[in-house]
Design a protein around this motif. Sequence first.
Motif, PDB file in Angstrom:
ATOM      1  N   GLU A   1      26.295  12.413  24.659  1.00 32.19           N
ATOM      2  CA  GLU A   1      25.028  13.285  25.251  1.00 32.19           C
ATOM      3  C   GLU A   1      26.033  11.929  27.132  1.00 32.19           C
ATOM      4  N   LYS A   2      26.452  10.745  27.129  1.00 32.83           N
ATOM      5  CA  LYS A   2      26.522   9.841  27.994  1.00 32.83           C
ATOM      6  C   LYS A   2      27.600  10.364  28.544  1.00 32.83           C
ATOM      7  N   ALA A   3      28.558  11.654  27.649  1.00 37.19           N
ATOM      8  CA  ALA A   3      29.901  12.041  28.964  1.00 37.19           C
ATOM      9  C   ALA A   3      29.220  13.731  29.911  1.00 37.19           C
ATOM     10  N   ARG A   4      28.062  14.430  28.948  1.00 36.48           N
ATOM     11  CA  ARG A   4      27.281  14.881  29.320  1.00 36.48           C
ATOM     12  C   ARG A   4      26.849  14.323  31.187  1.00 36.48           C
ATOM     13  N   SER A   5      25.447  13.077  30.559  1.00 33.39           N
ATOM     14  CA  SER A   5      25.596  13.043  31.953  1.00 33.39           C
ATOM     15  C   SER A   5      26.242  12.507  32.936  1.00 33.39           C
ATOM     16  N   ILE A   6      27.208  11.283  33.092  1.00 34.93           N
ATOM     17  CA  ILE A   6      28.113  11.595  33.695  1.00 34.93           C
ATOM     18  C   ILE A   6      28.426  12.296  33.927  1.00 34.93           C
ATOM     19  N   THR A   7      28.951  13.310  34.183  1.00 40.47           N
ATOM     20  CA  THR A   7      29.921  14.838  34.038  1.00 40.47           C
ATOM     21  C   THR A   7      28.928  15.473  35.478  1.00 40.47           C
ATOM     22  N   GLU A   8      27.089  15.679  34.847  1.00 43.92           N
ATOM     23  CA  GLU A   8      26.295  16.162  35.872  1.00 43.92           C
ATOM     24  C   GLU A   8      26.075  14.942  37.072  1.00 43.92           C
ATOM     25  N   GLU A   9      26.324  13.601  36.684  1.00 44.36           N
ATOM     26  CA  GLU A   9      26.070  13.089  37.788  1.00 44.36           C
ATOM     27  C   GLU A   9      27.431  13.113  38.961  1.00 44.36           C
ATOM     28  N   ILE A  10      28.860  12.904  38.153  1.00 39.42           N
ATOM     29  CA  ILE A  10      29.790  13.884  38.950  1.00 39.42           C
ATOM     30  C   ILE A  10      30.009  15.181  40.182  1.00 39.42           C
TER      31      ILE A  10
END
Lengths: 85, 85
Positions: free
Chosen positions: B54-63
């Motif tokens: 979930e953290k990987a996804r939220s970081i990717t969305e921010e990127i």
Amino acid sequence: MEYKVQVIVKPLDAIANPEGKAVERALAALSFDRVTKVRAGKVINFTLEADHPEKARSITEEICQKLLVNPVMEYSEIQISQSGN
Amino acid sequence: MEYKVQVIVKPLDAIANPEGKAVERALAALSFDRVTKVRAGKVINFTLEADHPEKARSITEEICQKLLVNPVMEYSEIQISQSGN
């Protein structure tokens, strides 16, 4: 029959990828410092009229070979799905 | 944990896509005349260190939001998989 085709063209691992490096530096400057191995490529989507799925794939492979992919520097991933309409 | 991330950035349907049009014309010139609706975008692959998916996804969305995607003209598709190593 109508098919939706997606071709992803990526740089070969052995080939330098300046666009990916630029993205990596920009991300580091934005404090995304846990991102590594950034590689940038291109994606091409299109609709293809063909008699059957195997024919759609062989036409797409020919398109990659003749126009979209430079095999010295790139490789491609092909996805084909039947169009809804 | 290490994650492999793929972000595909595509032009919105309502936005003109000159690169796709150029590919379509080139294909017509090569006698691939059953190809239509060609759209070109970009793909970015990277490795991301994060504690959980979930953290990987939220970081990717921010990127995507901060660097990779211009929401006026583009949208993105995110794929995340756990890295083999």
